[in-house]
Design an enzyme around this catalytic site. Structure first.
Site, PDB file in Angstrom:
ATOM      1  N   ASP A 125       0.866  -1.167   0.000  1.00 39.38           N
ATOM      2  CA  ASP A 125       0.000   0.000   0.000  1.00 39.38           C
ATOM      3  C   ASP A 125       0.918   1.237   0.000  1.00 39.38           C
ATOM      4  O   ASP A 125       2.115   1.123   0.282  1.00 39.38           O
ATOM      5  CB  ASP A 125      -0.870  -0.057   1.256  1.00 39.38           C
ATOM      6  CG  ASP A 125      -1.643   1.210   1.484  1.00 39.38           C
ATOM      7  OD1 ASP A 125      -2.315   1.665   0.545  1.00 39.38           O
ATOM      8  OD2 ASP A 125      -1.577   1.752   2.609  1.00 39.38           O
ATOM      9  N   ASP A 131      -0.044   5.188   0.942  1.00 33.48           N
ATOM     10  CA  ASP A 131      -0.205   6.171   2.030  1.00 33.48           C
ATOM     11  C   ASP A 131      -0.114   5.479   3.389  1.00 33.48           C
ATOM     12  O   ASP A 131      -0.842   4.521   3.654  1.00 33.48           O
ATOM     13  CB  ASP A 131      -1.583   6.853   1.934  1.00 33.48           C
ATOM     14  CG  ASP A 131      -1.633   7.895   0.829  1.00 33.48           C
ATOM     15  OD1 ASP A 131      -0.847   8.863   0.903  1.00 33.48           O
ATOM     16  OD2 ASP A 131      -2.445   7.734  -0.098  1.00 33.48           O
TER      17      ASP A 131
END
Ligand code: CA
Length: 244
Positions: free
Chosen positions: A26, A28
């Site tokens: 992922d 952020d």
């Protein structure tokens, strides 16, 4: 040390073994320390429009679409979804508020972890719900040569965002591996749900203010308190994940 988590994963998925070949990241809150800025922007703009919404809620709901996030607050106060024009306006203001903040830096521990992963010839893949082109440019700048464009899944690629498994299933496809040949690295409950639902061994890194139990409840197979902690334990963990 990790064997119990691995055994639970194998039992749950019916897989015979884990043979690590790819790591699905992922963005952020995992590669960039961008979540505090997102959380500030959400709280500020929602409150400006008279909607109650805290920074912690922004972390809790990280990864939902802008509309879904706004409607959580709106429904709570008014009992129905917000009008589309208001959603558009709030989301535009939130994006502007985020853009006005300093550029988020790399998450401590992430660059070193990626170096280790590349040295092991494991394939790094990006799987983000973000569609902000600036952040994707930022990725090319701060992690040069790490994520090949053909190994990136963004908001532009998928029909269903996290917590749907689609983004991570597409990540597997782009890496050319099966579910038992990859791990997911996620910081948000919704992202963990997506990795879990895709049948992938999901590692949660608690880089925000949430109680770690929230990430375990979402289906994380393992929990680390930071990317640094994951990086420090990577040799041992990756050995366990590759054992035949
Ligand atoms: Ca995240």
């Amino acid at each position: 040390m990790y064997q119990e988590a691995i055994n639970n994963y194998l039992k749950r998925t019916g897989q015979e073994a884990l043979r690590l070949r790819a790591v699905l990241f992922d963005m952020d809150g995992v590669l960039f320390d961008s979540m505090p800025y997102h959380a500030d922007a959400w709280a500020e703009v929602m409150n400006r429009h008279g909607l109650r919404f805290t920074r912690e809620e922004a972390f809790l709901h990280e990864g939902r679409t802008g509309a879904a996030t706004i409607n959580i607050a709106y429904n709570r106060q008014y009992g129905h979804d917000a009008p589309p024009e208001l959603i558009e306006q709030i989301y535009a203001e939130k994006s502007a508020a985020f853009a006005s903040r300093p550029e988020p830096g790399r998450m401590p521990g992430a660059p070193e972890l990626l170096r280790k992963i590349q040295a092991q010839d494991l394939v790094p893949v990006l799987v983000t719900g973000s569609g902000q082109r600036t952040l994707l440019d930022h990725l090319a700048h701060h992690y040069p040569g790490v994520f090949a464009p053909e190994r990136m899944v963004t908001a532009f690629d998928v029909k269903h965002g996290k917590p749907d498994p689609e983004p991570y299933l597409m990540g597997l496809q782009k890496a050319g591996v099966r579910a038992n040949e990859a791990v997911v690295v996620e910081n948000a409950p919704i992202g963990v749900q997506a990795g879990h639902a895709a049948g992938i061994f999901t590692i949660a890194v608690n880089t925000g203010p949430l109680d770690g139990q929230v990430l375990l409840n979402a289906g994380a197979d393992l929990l680390f308190p930071s990317m640094q902690a994951l990086c420090e334990n990577w040799e041992e963990l990756s050995r366990s994940l590759s054992a035949v």
